[in-house]
Design a protein around this motif. Structure first.
Motif, PDB file in Angstrom:
ATOM      1  N   CYS A 115       3.555  -6.476  -6.690  1.00  0.00           N
ATOM      2  CA  CYS A 115       3.173  -6.638  -5.570  1.00  0.00           C
ATOM      3  C   CYS A 115       3.659  -7.951  -5.468  1.00  0.00           C
TER       4      CYS A 115
ATOM      5  N   ARG B  23       2.430   6.841 -13.370  1.00  0.00           N
ATOM      6  CA  ARG B  23       1.315   7.991 -14.474  1.00  0.00           C
ATOM      7  C   ARG B  23       2.240   8.556 -15.295  1.00  0.00           C
TER       8      ARG B  23
ATOM      9  N   GLN C 289      -0.645  -0.578 -14.261  1.00  0.00           N
ATOM     10  CA  GLN C 289      -1.550  -1.333 -13.368  1.00  0.00           C
ATOM     11  C   GLN C 289      -0.615  -2.699 -13.759  1.00  0.00           C
TER      12      GLN C 289
ATOM     13  N   TRP D 106       6.537  -8.488  -3.949  1.00  0.00           N
ATOM     14  CA  TRP D 106       7.639  -7.234  -2.898  1.00  0.00           C
ATOM     15  C   TRP D 106       8.230  -7.944  -1.862  1.00  0.00           C
TER      16      TRP D 106
ATOM     17  N   LEU E  87       2.481  -2.014 -10.706  1.00  0.00           N
ATOM     18  CA  LEU E  87       1.867  -1.827  -9.870  1.00  0.00           C
ATOM     19  C   LEU E  87       1.827  -3.799  -9.253  1.00  0.00           C
TER      20      LEU E  87
ATOM     21  N   ALA F 124       2.863   1.568  -1.781  1.00  0.00           N
ATOM     22  CA  ALA F 124       3.463   2.234  -3.718  1.00  0.00           C
ATOM     23  C   ALA F 124       1.921   2.917  -4.494  1.00  0.00           C
ATOM     24  N   LEU F 125       0.910   2.958  -3.510  1.00  0.00           N
ATOM     25  CA  LEU F 125      -0.113   4.358  -4.188  1.00  0.00           C
ATOM     26  C   LEU F 125       0.154   5.554  -4.302  1.00  0.00           C
ATOM     27  N   THR F 126       1.553   5.626  -3.562  1.00  0.00           N
ATOM     28  CA  THR F 126       1.200   7.391  -2.956  1.00  0.00           C
ATOM     29  C   THR F 126       2.588   7.512  -4.270  1.00  0.00           C
ATOM     30  N   HIS F 127       2.938   7.140  -5.020  1.00  0.00           N
ATOM     31  CA  HIS F 127       3.665   6.443  -6.350  1.00  0.00           C
ATOM     32  C   HIS F 127       3.047   6.966  -7.594  1.00  0.00           C
ATOM     33  N   ILE F 128       1.336   6.525  -7.603  1.00  0.00           N
ATOM     34  CA  ILE F 128       1.101   5.884  -8.822  1.00  0.00           C
ATOM     35  C   ILE F 128       1.102   8.236  -9.658  1.00  0.00           C
TER      36      ILE F 128
ATOM     37  N   GLU G 149       0.927  -1.552   0.083  1.00  0.00           N
ATOM     38  CA  GLU G 149       0.274  -0.334  -0.235  1.00  0.00           C
ATOM     39  C   GLU G 149       1.218   1.131  -0.339  1.00  0.00           C
TER      40      GLU G 149
END
Length: 173
Positions: free
Chosen positions: A39, A14, A32, A42, A35, A6-10, A4
């Motif tokens: 996962c 992009r 996608q 990881w 990510l 990694a979500l800040t790096h989306i 989770e």
């Protein structure tokens, strides 16, 4: 920290993917895939002592996935051309646009130069971190950045793409 984080790096992923691919839908697919691979792999990520490094690791994954996709597209295109009996076109100026903007100029750069320009200039990565992402020495990053910036200047001034050959380097053990 788990996946989770990694979500800040989306947003950065992009942006980098969009500039690499030049197409929003292909860029979203690349993010996608990146990510998803992150996962699955990881357990291979090791944070630095200061807790950083996730962005670089994710960009490395994306870089490698993009290279794999480009390689697969080249093989598919060659197979289609051979099946149709057509002679492959080697005209580098076949689709030169009449008017250039920065995104079009970036697309015309050699992929090795474009990747360095994007990482250092757009993502504001230090040379050492960009070198780590691309798996090349820092001196190579500086050299490619210099050549990439010069070609971008030339393209933005309305010049035709400069044909540079990618050096064929052997891996020496």
């Amino acid at each position: 920290m788990g996946p989770e984080g990694a979500l800040t790096h989306i947003p950065r992923l992009r942006r980098y993917a969009r500039l690499l691919t030049g197409d929003a839908s292909r860029a979203d697919d690349l993010v996608q895939d990146t990510l998803e691979r992150a996962c699955h792999k990881w357990s291979l990520w090791r944070p630095r002592e200061d807790g950083s490094g996730l962005r670089g690791w994710l960009l490395s994954l994306m870089h490698n996935l993009y290279l794999n996709q480009v390689r697969d597209q080249v093989h598919e295109r060659q197979a289609v051309e051979l099946d149709e009996g057509n002679e492959p076109s080697h005209d580098p100026f076949l689709h030169t646009p009449e008017r250039l903007d920065l995104e079009q100029a970036l697309r015309q750069l050699n992929p090795a130069l474009r990747e360095v320009v994007l990482l250092v200039c757009v993502e504001e990565m230090p040379y050492a971190e960009a070198a780590q992402v691309l798996g090349v020495p820092a001196g190579t990053v500086m050299s490619r950045l210099s050549r990439g910036r010069e070609q971008l200047r030339h393209l933005m001034d309305g010049g035709a793409p400069v044909q540079t050959r990618t050096p064929r380097l052997k891996i020496v053990k």
